[in-house]
Design a protein around this motif. Structure first.
Motif, PDB file in Angstrom:
ATOM      1  N   HIS A   1      58.295  93.746 105.292  1.00 20.29           N
ATOM      2  CA  HIS A   1      56.872  93.423 105.159  1.00 20.29           C
ATOM      3  C   HIS A   1      56.432  93.300 103.707  1.00 20.29           C
ATOM      4  CE1 HIS A   1      55.693  93.451 109.341  1.00 20.29           C
ATOM      5  NE2 HIS A   1      56.253  94.638 109.551  1.00 20.29           N
ATOM      6  N   GLY A   2      57.365  93.063 102.784  1.00 19.66           N
ATOM      7  CA  GLY A   2      56.983  92.770 101.411  1.00 19.66           C
ATOM      8  C   GLY A   2      56.451  93.948 100.629  1.00 19.66           C
ATOM      9  N   HIS A   3      56.736  95.168 101.057  1.00 20.45           N
ATOM     10  CA  HIS A   3      56.284  96.344 100.297  1.00 20.45           C
ATOM     11  C   HIS A   3      57.278  96.616  99.171  1.00 20.45           C
ATOM     12  CE1 HIS A   3      52.877  97.545 102.825  1.00 20.45           C
ATOM     13  NE2 HIS A   3      53.591  97.067 103.840  1.00 20.45           N
ATOM     14  N   LEU A   4      57.111  95.898  98.081  1.00 16.69           N
ATOM     15  CA  LEU A   4      58.102  95.891  97.009  1.00 16.69           C
ATOM     16  C   LEU A   4      57.792  96.877  95.892  1.00 16.69           C
ATOM     17  CD1 LEU A   4      58.523  92.010  96.633  1.00 16.69           C
ATOM     18  CD2 LEU A   4      59.765  93.566  98.149  1.00 16.69           C
ATOM     19  N   GLU A   5      56.525  97.218  95.681  1.00 16.81           N
ATOM     20  CA  GLU A   5      56.146  97.977  94.501  1.00 16.81           C
ATOM     21  C   GLU A   5      56.468  99.461  94.655  1.00 16.81           C
ATOM     22  OE1 GLU A   5      52.555  96.131  92.276  1.00 16.81           O
ATOM     23  OE2 GLU A   5      52.033  96.056  94.412  1.00 16.81           O
ATOM     24  N   SER A   6      56.736 100.110  93.532  1.00 13.45           N
ATOM     25  CA  SER A   6      57.121 101.522  93.553  1.00 13.45           C
ATOM     26  C   SER A   6      55.979 102.420  94.014  1.00 13.45           C
ATOM     27  CB  SER A   6      57.601 101.958  92.168  1.00 13.45           C
ATOM     28  OG  SER A   6      56.577 101.790  91.212  1.00 13.45           O
ATOM     29  N   THR A   7      54.757 101.898  93.990  1.00  9.21           N
ATOM     30  CA  THR A   7      53.595 102.674  94.434  1.00  9.21           C
ATOM     31  C   THR A   7      53.349 102.550  95.942  1.00  9.21           C
ATOM     32  OG1 THR A   7      52.203 100.777  93.841  1.00  9.21           O
ATOM     33  CG2 THR A   7      52.434 102.527  92.205  1.00  9.21           C
ATOM     34  N   THR A   8      54.279 101.923  96.654  1.00 10.53           N
ATOM     35  CA  THR A   8      54.143 101.802  98.103  1.00 10.53           C
ATOM     36  C   THR A   8      53.911 103.176  98.726  1.00 10.53           C
ATOM     37  OG1 THR A   8      55.518  99.826  98.233  1.00 10.53           O
ATOM     38  CG2 THR A   8      55.371 101.162 100.219  1.00 10.53           C
ATOM     39  N   PRO A   9      52.892 103.329  99.585  1.00  7.58           N
ATOM     40  CA  PRO A   9      52.640 104.638 100.205  1.00  7.58           C
ATOM     41  C   PRO A   9      53.778 105.043 101.134  1.00  7.58           C
ATOM     42  CG  PRO A   9      50.790 103.119 100.528  1.00  7.58           C
ATOM     43  CD  PRO A   9      51.928 102.314  99.996  1.00  7.58           C
ATOM     44  N   GLY A  10      53.850 106.345 101.391  1.00  8.42           N
ATOM     45  CA  GLY A  10      54.821 106.849 102.358  1.00  8.42           C
ATOM     46  C   GLY A  10      55.850 107.746 101.725  1.00  8.42           C
ATOM     47  N   THR A  11      56.434 108.617 102.546  1.00  7.81           N
ATOM     48  CA  THR A  11      57.443 109.554 102.067  1.00  7.81           C
ATOM     49  C   THR A  11      58.651 109.543 102.991  1.00  7.81           C
ATOM     50  OG1 THR A  11      56.462 111.383 103.323  1.00  7.81           O
ATOM     51  CG2 THR A  11      55.721 111.091 101.042  1.00  7.81           C
ATOM     52  N   VAL A  12      59.786 109.954 102.454  1.00  5.75           N
ATOM     53  CA  VAL A  12      61.016 110.166 103.214  1.00  5.75           C
ATOM     54  C   VAL A  12      61.474 111.590 102.909  1.00  5.75           C
ATOM     55  CG1 VAL A  12      63.393 109.469 103.600  1.00  5.75           C
ATOM     56  CG2 VAL A  12      61.649 107.728 103.138  1.00  5.75           C
ATOM     57  N   ALA A  13      61.493 112.424 103.931  1.00  4.80           N
ATOM     58  CA  ALA A  13      61.879 113.830 103.757  1.00  4.80           C
ATOM     59  C   ALA A  13      61.075 114.500 102.640  1.00  4.80           C
ATOM     60  CB  ALA A  13      63.380 113.945 103.479  1.00  4.80           C
ATOM     61  N   GLY A  14      59.790 114.149 102.587  1.00  3.99           N
ATOM     62  CA  GLY A  14      58.903 114.773 101.617  1.00  3.99           C
ATOM     63  C   GLY A  14      58.896 114.150 100.240  1.00  3.99           C
ATOM     64  N   GLU A  15      59.793 113.193  99.997  1.00  2.85           N
ATOM     65  CA  GLU A  15      59.853 112.525  98.697  1.00  2.85           C
ATOM     66  C   GLU A  15      59.185 111.155  98.772  1.00  2.85           C
ATOM     67  OE1 GLU A  15      61.079 113.873  95.945  1.00  2.85           O
ATOM     68  OE2 GLU A  15      61.771 115.704  96.930  1.00  2.85           O
ATOM     69  N   THR A  16      58.632 110.709  97.650  1.00  2.84           N
ATOM     70  CA  THR A  16      58.009 109.389  97.610  1.00  2.84           C
ATOM     71  C   THR A  16      59.006 108.314  98.034  1.00  2.84           C
ATOM     72  OG1 THR A  16      56.550 110.098  95.814  1.00  2.84           O
ATOM     73  CG2 THR A  16      56.847 107.720  96.117  1.00  2.84           C
ATOM     74  N   ALA A  17      58.605 107.504  98.987  1.00  3.72           N
ATOM     75  CA  ALA A  17      59.523 106.474  99.502  1.00  3.72           C
ATOM     76  C   ALA A  17      59.769 105.386  98.468  1.00  3.72           C
ATOM     77  CB  ALA A  17      58.952 105.859 100.776  1.00  3.72           C
ATOM     78  N   GLY A  18      58.721 105.023  97.721  1.00  2.00           N
ATOM     79  CA  GLY A  18      58.875 103.999  96.694  1.00  2.00           C
ATOM     80  C   GLY A  18      58.957 102.609  97.287  1.00  2.00           C
ATOM     81  N   GLY A  19      59.422 101.656  96.483  1.00  2.00           N
ATOM     82  CA  GLY A  19      59.494 100.262  96.912  1.00  2.00           C
ATOM     83  C   GLY A  19      60.905  99.725  96.840  1.00  2.00           C
ATOM     84  N   SER A  20      61.017  98.467  96.444  1.00  2.53           N
ATOM     85  CA  SER A  20      62.305  97.783  96.547  1.00  2.53           C
ATOM     86  C   SER A  20      63.364  98.354  95.617  1.00  2.53           C
ATOM     87  CB  SER A  20      62.122  96.287  96.271  1.00  2.53           C
ATOM     88  OG  SER A  20      61.458  96.077  95.033  1.00  2.53           O
ATOM     89  N   GLU A  21      62.980  98.816  94.405  1.00  2.00           N
ATOM     90  CA  GLU A  21      64.019  99.345  93.521  1.00  2.00           C
ATOM     91  C   GLU A  21      64.551 100.680  94.027  1.00  2.00           C
ATOM     92  OE1 GLU A  21      60.425  99.892  90.689  1.00  2.00           O
ATOM     93  OE2 GLU A  21      60.674  99.127  92.734  1.00  2.00           O
ATOM     94  N   TYR A  22      63.714 101.464  94.708  1.00  2.00           N
ATOM     95  CA  TYR A  22      64.175 102.706  95.328  1.00  2.00           C
ATOM     96  C   TYR A  22      65.195 102.384  96.428  1.00  2.00           C
ATOM     97  CZ  TYR A  22      60.346 105.507  93.258  1.00  2.00           C
ATOM     98  OH  TYR A  22      59.501 106.161  92.409  1.00  2.00           O
TER      99      TYR A  22
END
Length: 244
Positions: A1-22
């Motif tokens: 869905h084009g959520h590329l930026e590092s400021t993309t909301p959401g977490t994975v196991a409590g950590e910031t999910a980030g965007g495409s570079e993550y």
């Protein structure tokens, strides 16, 4: 869905999910100790996107997925938001018919990965994109069948899909099994933009799972080994019995 930026909301196991570079960094890490690995997806890679990608008709999303080394994906309903003709441009490259080329010296190159659309057919029974993709992994031939959900025509603008029908997912996949087996393919994976709803929701398990994927799984040829699913936006990694 084009959520590329590092400021993309959401977490994975409590950590910031980030965007495409993550995601790219994680894929690089996962591949490091796995020589024979493929990166696959189940649709909605484009469409329903933030402005960062959507304002450029999701060309940034595809270029980012190219850089990540995506191999193959099914189409999802959002791949067809702007119609079949625009989806073919996303696959093959070229300038947008209205907005032109954003960078004329470097026209949009298209997708390095292959989109699959086995259950999208016209009156002649042709698909706009290949129904399946086969690749060699070690000594094995691995086949991927790619489909969107049968109800896609209720989710996208009718003008873009005139002349195209969306067929039953299980029937479509089952019909392709003999064709793949005739090519020596015994490992068959379905990339399907449809899914389920576990209850409770847990990543490794499917207790109480409901939704279309249950009936689809029950109707699939047992020769199909794996389903990679989507659409419900829920995580689950689990095993269900097949028809055999």
């Amino acid at each position: 869905h084009g959520h590329l930026e590092s400021t993309t909301p959401g977490t994975v196991a409590g950590e910031t999910a980030g965007g495409s570079e993550y995601l790219s960094a994680m894929l690089t890490q996962l591949r490091a100790d796995n020589e024979n690995s493929l990166t696959v997806a189940a649709g909605d890679l484009i469409g329903g996107s933030p402005a960062f990608s959507g304002l450029f008709h999701d060309e940034p999303s595809v270029e980012t997925l190219n850089a990540m080394g995506l191999n193959v994906s099914s189409v999802g309903n959002h791949e067809l938001d702007e119609g079949v003709t625009e989806l073919l441009r996303m696959q093959n490259g070229g300038c947008h018919p209205v907005d032109g080329c954003y960078f004329p010296a470097e026209p949009y190159p298209g997708a390095d990965f292959q989109w699959l659309a086995a259950n999208v057919v016209n009156d002649q029974g042709d698909t706009p994109l290949p129904p399946y993709w086969v690749t060699q992994v070690g000594t094995a031939q691995v086949g991927f069948i790619g489909m969107t959900l049968e109800a896609t025509d209720t989710l996208v603008a009718a003008a873009g899909i005139v002349g195209w029908d969306f067929l039953d997912e299980a029937e479509t996949a089952n019909a392709l099994v003999p064709m793949l087996q005739a090519q020596g393919v015994e490992t068959i994976i379905v990339l399907l933009h449809e899914g389920g709803i576990p209850d409770p929701i847990e990543v490794n398990g499917c207790s109480g799972i409901s939704g279309p994927i249950v009936a689809i799984n029950n109707a699939l040829d047992p020769a199909i080994d794996v389903l990679i699913t989507g659409h419900t936006h829920l995580p689950y990694n689990c095993q269900l019995d097949d028809a055999a």
